[in-house]
Design a protein around this motif. Structure first.
Motif, PDB file in Angstrom:
ATOM      1  N   GLN A   1     -13.380 -21.259 -38.415  1.00 54.84           N
ATOM      2  CA  GLN A   1     -14.481 -21.983 -37.793  1.00 54.84           C
ATOM      3  C   GLN A   1     -14.162 -22.236 -36.317  1.00 54.84           C
ATOM      4  O   GLN A   1     -13.016 -22.170 -35.891  1.00 54.84           O
ATOM      5  CB  GLN A   1     -14.720 -23.322 -38.512  1.00 54.84           C
ATOM      6  CG  GLN A   1     -15.069 -23.184 -39.978  1.00 54.84           C
ATOM      7  CD  GLN A   1     -16.493 -22.724 -40.189  1.00 54.84           C
ATOM      8  OE1 GLN A   1     -17.356 -22.968 -39.361  1.00 54.84           O
ATOM      9  NE2 GLN A   1     -16.734 -22.035 -41.308  1.00 54.84           N
ATOM     10  N   ARG A   2     -15.188 -22.562 -35.563  1.00 56.97           N
ATOM     11  CA  ARG A   2     -15.019 -22.803 -34.135  1.00 56.97           C
ATOM     12  C   ARG A   2     -14.193 -24.061 -33.885  1.00 56.97           C
ATOM     13  O   ARG A   2     -14.314 -25.057 -34.619  1.00 56.97           O
ATOM     14  CB  ARG A   2     -16.369 -22.904 -33.443  1.00 56.97           C
ATOM     15  CG  ARG A   2     -17.180 -24.140 -33.837  1.00 56.97           C
ATOM     16  CD  ARG A   2     -18.576 -24.074 -33.277  1.00 56.97           C
ATOM     17  NE  ARG A   2     -18.554 -24.125 -31.831  1.00 56.97           N
ATOM     18  CZ  ARG A   2     -18.647 -25.246 -31.126  1.00 56.97           C
ATOM     19  NH1 ARG A   2     -18.728 -26.411 -31.749  1.00 56.97           N
ATOM     20  NH2 ARG A   2     -18.669 -25.210 -29.823  1.00 56.97           N
ATOM     21  N   ILE A   3     -13.369 -23.996 -32.860  1.00 58.71           N
ATOM     22  CA  ILE A   3     -12.591 -25.164 -32.443  1.00 58.71           C
ATOM     23  C   ILE A   3     -13.470 -26.001 -31.525  1.00 58.71           C
ATOM     24  O   ILE A   3     -13.836 -25.567 -30.423  1.00 58.71           O
ATOM     25  CB  ILE A   3     -11.292 -24.726 -31.750  1.00 58.71           C
ATOM     26  CG1 ILE A   3     -10.420 -23.915 -32.705  1.00 58.71           C
ATOM     27  CG2 ILE A   3     -10.527 -25.938 -31.241  1.00 58.71           C
ATOM     28  CD1 ILE A   3      -9.154 -23.379 -32.081  1.00 58.71           C
ATOM     29  N   SER A   4     -13.823 -27.200 -31.972  1.00 58.18           N
ATOM     30  CA  SER A   4     -14.782 -28.013 -31.242  1.00 58.18           C
ATOM     31  C   SER A   4     -14.147 -28.824 -30.127  1.00 58.18           C
ATOM     32  O   SER A   4     -14.802 -29.101 -29.122  1.00 58.18           O
ATOM     33  CB  SER A   4     -15.498 -28.963 -32.214  1.00 58.18           C
ATOM     34  OG  SER A   4     -16.076 -28.242 -33.270  1.00 58.18           O
ATOM     35  N   SER A   5     -12.899 -29.222 -30.291  1.00 53.08           N
ATOM     36  CA  SER A   5     -12.269 -30.080 -29.287  1.00 53.08           C
ATOM     37  C   SER A   5     -10.780 -29.799 -29.232  1.00 53.08           C
ATOM     38  O   SER A   5     -10.152 -29.532 -30.262  1.00 53.08           O
ATOM     39  CB  SER A   5     -12.508 -31.564 -29.617  1.00 53.08           C
ATOM     40  OG  SER A   5     -11.898 -32.402 -28.668  1.00 53.08           O
ATOM     41  N   VAL A   6     -10.221 -29.840 -28.014  1.00 52.91           N
ATOM     42  CA  VAL A   6      -8.798 -29.647 -27.782  1.00 52.91           C
ATOM     43  C   VAL A   6      -8.339 -30.724 -26.806  1.00 52.91           C
ATOM     44  O   VAL A   6      -9.042 -31.035 -25.840  1.00 52.91           O
ATOM     45  CB  VAL A   6      -8.492 -28.249 -27.196  1.00 52.91           C
ATOM     46  CG1 VAL A   6      -7.015 -28.115 -26.879  1.00 52.91           C
ATOM     47  CG2 VAL A   6      -8.903 -27.159 -28.151  1.00 52.91           C
ATOM     48  N   THR A   7      -7.177 -31.283 -27.029  1.00 54.12           N
ATOM     49  CA  THR A   7      -6.604 -32.246 -26.090  1.00 54.12           C
ATOM     50  C   THR A   7      -5.083 -32.192 -26.187  1.00 54.12           C
ATOM     51  O   THR A   7      -4.525 -31.794 -27.213  1.00 54.12           O
ATOM     52  CB  THR A   7      -7.105 -33.680 -26.372  1.00 54.12           C
ATOM     53  OG1 THR A   7      -6.612 -34.564 -25.376  1.00 54.12           O
ATOM     54  CG2 THR A   7      -6.649 -34.167 -27.743  1.00 54.12           C
ATOM     55  N   ILE A   8      -4.415 -32.592 -25.092  1.00 48.51           N
ATOM     56  CA  ILE A   8      -2.957 -32.590 -25.001  1.00 48.51           C
ATOM     57  C   ILE A   8      -2.509 -34.018 -24.714  1.00 48.51           C
ATOM     58  O   ILE A   8      -3.141 -34.735 -23.924  1.00 48.51           O
ATOM     59  CB  ILE A   8      -2.462 -31.650 -23.880  1.00 48.51           C
ATOM     60  CG1 ILE A   8      -3.103 -30.269 -24.016  1.00 48.51           C
ATOM     61  CG2 ILE A   8      -0.953 -31.509 -23.901  1.00 48.51           C
ATOM     62  CD1 ILE A   8      -2.749 -29.317 -22.906  1.00 48.51           C
ATOM     63  N   ASN A   9      -1.397 -34.437 -25.323  1.00 46.10           N
ATOM     64  CA  ASN A   9      -0.907 -35.791 -25.073  1.00 46.10           C
ATOM     65  C   ASN A   9      -0.192 -35.855 -23.724  1.00 46.10           C
ATOM     66  O   ASN A   9       0.004 -34.845 -23.038  1.00 46.10           O
ATOM     67  CB  ASN A   9      -0.008 -36.276 -26.215  1.00 46.10           C
ATOM     68  CG  ASN A   9       1.327 -35.560 -26.235  1.00 46.10           C
ATOM     69  OD1 ASN A   9       1.470 -34.484 -25.689  1.00 46.10           O
ATOM     70  ND2 ASN A   9       2.305 -36.169 -26.900  1.00 46.10           N
ATOM     71  N   SER A  10       0.194 -37.074 -23.323  1.00 42.23           N
ATOM     72  CA  SER A  10       0.719 -37.304 -21.978  1.00 42.23           C
ATOM     73  C   SER A  10       2.033 -36.572 -21.724  1.00 42.23           C
ATOM     74  O   SER A  10       2.292 -36.120 -20.611  1.00 42.23           O
ATOM     75  CB  SER A  10       0.912 -38.809 -21.750  1.00 42.23           C
ATOM     76  OG  SER A  10       1.754 -39.357 -22.763  1.00 42.23           O
ATOM     77  N   SER A  11       2.879 -36.432 -22.732  1.00 46.23           N
ATOM     78  CA  SER A  11       4.157 -35.742 -22.547  1.00 46.23           C
ATOM     79  C   SER A  11       4.021 -34.220 -22.617  1.00 46.23           C
ATOM     80  O   SER A  11       4.946 -33.498 -22.242  1.00 46.23           O
ATOM     81  CB  SER A  11       5.169 -36.204 -23.595  1.00 46.23           C
ATOM     82  OG  SER A  11       4.716 -35.885 -24.905  1.00 46.23           O
ATOM     83  N   GLY A  12       2.879 -33.719 -23.098  1.00 41.84           N
ATOM     84  CA  GLY A  12       2.669 -32.283 -23.208  1.00 41.84           C
ATOM     85  C   GLY A  12       3.310 -31.641 -24.413  1.00 41.84           C
ATOM     86  O   GLY A  12       3.351 -30.407 -24.501  1.00 41.84           O
ATOM     87  N   ASP A  13       3.802 -32.429 -25.370  1.00 39.10           N
ATOM     88  CA  ASP A  13       4.466 -31.876 -26.554  1.00 39.10           C
ATOM     89  C   ASP A  13       3.486 -31.554 -27.673  1.00 39.10           C
ATOM     90  O   ASP A  13       3.670 -30.585 -28.406  1.00 39.10           O
ATOM     91  CB  ASP A  13       5.526 -32.852 -27.071  1.00 39.10           C
ATOM     92  CG  ASP A  13       6.629 -33.095 -26.062  1.00 39.10           C
ATOM     93  OD1 ASP A  13       6.925 -32.162 -25.300  1.00 39.10           O
ATOM     94  OD2 ASP A  13       7.178 -34.213 -26.035  1.00 39.10           O
ATOM     95  N   TRP A  14       2.443 -32.370 -27.810  1.00 41.05           N
ATOM     96  CA  TRP A  14       1.529 -32.239 -28.936  1.00 41.05           C
ATOM     97  C   TRP A  14       0.153 -31.826 -28.444  1.00 41.05           C
ATOM     98  O   TRP A  14      -0.354 -32.328 -27.431  1.00 41.05           O
ATOM     99  CB  TRP A  14       1.417 -33.555 -29.712  1.00 41.05           C
ATOM    100  CG  TRP A  14       2.693 -33.953 -30.375  1.00 41.05           C
ATOM    101  CD1 TRP A  14       3.753 -33.145 -30.658  1.00 41.05           C
ATOM    102  CD2 TRP A  14       3.047 -35.255 -30.844  1.00 41.05           C
ATOM    103  NE1 TRP A  14       4.740 -33.866 -31.280  1.00 41.05           N
ATOM    104  CE2 TRP A  14       4.346 -35.168 -31.401  1.00 41.05           C
ATOM    105  CE3 TRP A  14       2.410 -36.485 -30.843  1.00 41.05           C
ATOM    106  CZ2 TRP A  14       4.999 -36.248 -31.953  1.00 41.05           C
ATOM    107  CZ3 TRP A  14       3.054 -37.580 -31.394  1.00 41.05           C
ATOM    108  CH2 TRP A  14       4.339 -37.460 -31.943  1.00 41.05           C
TER     109      TRP A  14
END
Length: 903
Positions: free
Chosen positions: A323-336
């Motif tokens: 299915q389509r990926i509706s949302s992507v985000t990265i945490n402040s440290s860039g690890d997750w």
């Protein structure tokens, strides 16, 4: 205050639509779930849903830089300003139009709202209470089509806005002489995301056709020149009225040549395409980490890429779903990296460096149908129309095991008395038993001829399993030990709708659409002990925890109570008017008339047997007092108007001369499909239809602890609990019982009086202080002197403290002494004390499972260390023996040589 249950948590639904957001510390993920907001604490492995809700589904979430405030915007444009510290709503505002993006500035002083083709700059709400927290500062015009995304520079001086007209606009948040606006083109499709680079005005833009453009600015952020407020700029029609209205900035895609003099200039330095492999999937979401120069892109095919900019070197490429990926985000440290798939309701957190999942959760693809609590209240099992059986942890809110053995809808689930086995019935003609120790299906029960099972029951010993058939009008009985079919109970003349076992006797109650409820004695299965006649079709049946009363819900909206021993009716409740049905969008009758054919479909007794909870095809759940046969309280399951059957009256604005506007299938829009079926258009699913799910309650169950109850509904698995610190619930309160009097008694070492007064006041902090001030050597004496009236209440409080307090041994001593001193008296009232005992058992079981895992881990590590040291010792001894034999051989050779020389 016995019925003061409040919304506690939402399980089974992790993501619906909207944007995902990490908390500023990067350890918590905030996800919109329908019209509610869920917070997933990734390091503590706990999920909680905030006790606030909007009117419709939330589509946009924005957090302030300090993480204390949040702005939630639903699909109709109504906004809520919420405090994530107090978990409450501070203010409400309506933008009167769908909002496409909301973003706070990095300094937290302003935020941008993109709606329609304009960008609105607001002053961020302060920490003081304000009459209007949404104060408009500037309005920016420029794009010709709807705006899609927004991003800020690091110093909050400028922001960029993407649009569906394939252009990106850079605006100055302040009055800058050399930057009022700038328009960037170069794309052939909708702008999905735009990102500023760290510390400068250089820009990355991404479009839906998976194209990345790199833009370089000839001006640094420090070179922006403030504009004199007395001079008006010719490059933009900036107007500011004297009546206090906000300033308007109007940009042009083709400014005059004289307007470009002395202004910033952007130059395209590169263009890259992601669809090099020929899959030609559309880009749906993207996220960029400015410090690490990490770009994450999600596509409609369920694949995501991780690139390092500006070289665009590929780090990872992985497919997480179809299915389509509706949302992507990265945490402040860039690890997750967090991904949300709205089609599956899937939520993933990926640690890209170790290539492992931090969080991977997905609810039921279709509706939840059934649920059941474990005997200790630690777990909840649910079954859905997707054929899956999921087991949830009530403390963490996460699903820890999913069984996918069924090939059709699951209609009923239950735990055995031991709590180690889960049983499920399905329309595929099987009843399956799953072990929670080995996590596998170890037993499958079938009927002689294929049939669809609609209900399920298991006796208290866990040895006899019964399931009712929907098409054969029979009840099948199996043995859990052998898996063999023991008996087939025939006699009903209609489909079996519900079965229930007496908790204390081997008696089975079966409800059918033939307007009867039959009681079967399992010790003599050929004999029907009683047949109870009803005025309408029986829908649900439930036994009281002590087994001395039976409740039956029928299709005419009545709930009747029966004495199973004598077969006499002991009471009746008219519940049709309490359902309070809603009006569907396509209904041609009012809600009042449509409720005439509705009834309760889910029924359950409370843990103490004094209350009865009922629900059906309505957004309300009713709790009735059994003895008084009256409505005690109604709970609203959902206030989400994105669901159907929520309106009470007809909305004339949605009616036309040709009927309701809900009959028009508008499609999924440009993001998910196509609006019009044009020749040659291959994108999107032409057969897809979009509809509003109808609000309904399919199953209800009380926790054995009596402190909470759960309901499966269209929204998910909702849990309502009594464990709220804000509820003041005194017990036998008089004028002498005050906090000061309790403290004086404790200072005078009058422990018994102080504890009794604290229990009357029933304040958690005061009672905790009173108990913890008692020396551990005096606990046994105090327990023996405690009146019997307060023993049960103290056990309930000790259960909650054992679950959360660090003074584990201290409270365990209290519980042990109470049970030892008053055990015989408590045994006489075992039925009424079962909720308190179950609550204590739940707390002890939770600690036991955690500590046992830790002890096993330490034990295995110690065994490994001992074995390793032994191996090293053996190796060392072998080396020493080898070296010793070599030295002996050398000395023997030397002595032999000396002897030869002597000869």
């Amino acid at each position: 205050m016995k019925y003061s249950y409040q919304f506690s948590n939402l399980l089974g639904t992790f993501y619906r639509c909207g944007n995902l957001t990490f908390a500023p510390d990067g350890n918590a993920l905030i996800s919109p779930v329908g019209n509610r907001l869920s917070v997933f604490h990734l390091k503590n492995n706990k999920a909680e849903t905030l006790p606030l809700a909007s009117r419709c589904n939330i589509t946009q979430v924005a957090l302030s830089p300090d993480g204390s405030l949040g702005i939630l915007v639903d699909e109709e444009g109504a906004a809520l300003l919420v405090s994530l510290v107090t978990k409450s709503i501070l203010n409400e505002f309506n933008f009167h139009q769908p909002v496409h993006s909301v973003s706070f500035s990095p300094d937290g002083r302003k935020f941008v709202v993109c709606k329609g083709s304009v960008a609105l700059l607001y002053h961020a709400p302060g920490k003081k209470r304000e009459f209007n927290a949404f104060v408009l500062d500037k309005t920016f015009y420029g794009p010709y089509d709807e705006t899609t995304c927004v991003d800020w520079t690091d110093d909050s001086r400028c922001f960029a806005v993407g649009s569906k007209d394939m252009s990106t606009w850079v605006f100055g948040a302040e009055r800058w002489q050399n930057l009022v606006y700038y328009s960037l083109g170069g794309h052939k499709d909708t702008i999905v995301s735009c990102f500023f680079q760290e510390g400068n005005l250089d820009l990355y833009t991404l479009s839906a056709d998976a194209t990345l453009c790199m833009w370089e600015c000839d001006t640094e952020l420090s070179e922006l020149i403030p504009r004199d407020s007395t001079k008006k700029s010719r490059s933009a029609e900036a107007t500011e009225s004297g009546d206090g209205r906000a300033e308007e900035v109007r940009g042009s895609a083709n400014p005059a040549p004289e307007e470009k003099v002395g202004r910033v200039v952007y130059q395209k330095t590169g263009r890259h395409f992601f669809n090099k492999e020929g899959d030609f999937t559309r880009l749906t979401s993207a996220a960029y980490h400015k410090k690490l120069c990490l770009l994450v892109t999600g596509f409609a095919s369920g694949m995501f890429h991780i690139h390092e900019l500006p070289e665009l070197s590929l780090i990872h490429s992985l497919s997480i779903s179809d299915q389509r990926i509706s949302s992507v985000t990265i945490n402040s440290s860039g690890d997750w990296i967090a991904f949300g798939c709205s089609g599956l309701g899937q939520l993933l957190v990926w640690e890209w460096q170790s290539e492992s999942y931090v969080l991977k959760q997905q609810g039921h693809f279709n509706n939840m149908v059934a649920l059941s609590y474990s005997p200790d209240g630690q777990h909840i099992v649910t079954g859905g129309d997707d054929g899956k059986v999921k087991v949830w942890d009530t403390n963490s809110g996460f699903c820890f095991v999913t069984f996918t053995d069924h090939t059709s809808s699951v209609t009923a689930v239950t735990f055995t008395g031991s709590g180690q086995v889960v049983l499920s019935a399905s329309l595929d003609g099987t009843v399956r038993a799953f072990s929670l120790l080995r996590y596998r299906n170890f037993r499958t029960f079938t009927s002689p001829r294929p049939t669809q099972f609609s209900c399920l029951g298991v006796d208290g010993s866990g040895d006899i399993v019964c399931a009712g058939a929907r098409d054969a009008f029979e009840v099948y009985v199996w043995s859990m030990q052998t898996g063999r079919l023991l008996d087939v109970l025939a006699g009903h003349e209609g489909p079996i709708s519900s079965v229930a076992f007496n908790p204390w006797r081997s008696v089975l109650a079966t409800a059918s659409w033939d307007k009867t409820v039959r009681l079967w004695d399992m010790t003599d299965s050929w004999r029907t002990t009683e047949t109870l006649s009803l005025n309408s079709e029986a829908v649900a049946v439930a036994f009281r925890p002590d087994g001395k009363e039976l409740a039956v819900a029928s299709l005419d909206g009545h709930i009747t109570m029966w004495d199973p021993e004598k077969g006499n009716q002991t009471g009746s409740i008219e519940g049709r008017h309490d359902l309070q049905m809603g009006r569907k969008e396509l209904d041609k009758v009012t809600a009042k008339h449509s409720s005439k054919g509705k009834a309760f479909t889910a029924l359950c007794y409370s843990a103490d047997g004094q209350a009865l909870i009922a629900g059906g095809a309505s957004r309300y759940v009713c709790i009735y007092h059994v003895h008084e046969q009256m409505l005690a309280k109604k709970f609203e399951i959902s206030c989400n108007h994105s669901l159907d059957a929520m309106e009470e009256f007809l909305d004339r604005r949605k009616m036309t001369a040709f009927g309701s506007l809900a009959l028009v299938d508008e499609g999924a829009g440009d993001d998910e499909g196509v609006n019009l079926s044009l020749p040659g258009v291959r994108r999107g699913d032409m057969s897809s239809r979009h509809f509003k799910p109808e609000i309904r309650v399919t199953s209800l169950c009380f926790s054995p602890t009596g402190r909470s109850w759960a309901a499966t509904s269209t929204e998910g698995l909702l849990v309502f609990s009594l464990d709220s610190s804000s509820v003041f619930d005194p017990f036998q309160l008089d004028e002498e019982v005050t906090a000061g009097g309790i403290h004086r008694a404790l200072r005078g070492k009058d422990w018994t009086r102080g504890i009794i007064m604290a229990m009357r006041l029933n304040e958690k902090t005061v009672l905790q202080e009173a108990l913890e001030s008692v020396p551990s050597t005096d606990i046994a004496v105090l327990c023996s002197a405690l009146p019997e009236l307060y023993v049960e209440r103290l056990l309930v409080f000790l259960a909650s403290q054992i679950e959360s307090s660090r003074h584990l041994q201290f409270y365990l001593t209290w519980a042990h002494q109470l049970l030892m001193q008053h055990g015989q008296i408590l045994k006489n009232r075992s039925v009424s004390l079962l909720p308190a005992i179950h609550s204590l058992q739940k707390s002890l079981q939770g600690h036991f499972s955690e500590i046992s895992k830790l002890c096993d881990w330490n034990r295995y590590n110690m065994k490994f260390a001992v074995c390793l040291s032994r191996q090293r010792g053996v190796k060392r001894d072998a080396e020493e023996s080898i070296s010793g034999s070599e030295s002996d051989m050398e000395s023997a050779g030397d002595s032999l040589g000396e002897e030869e020389m002597g000869v």
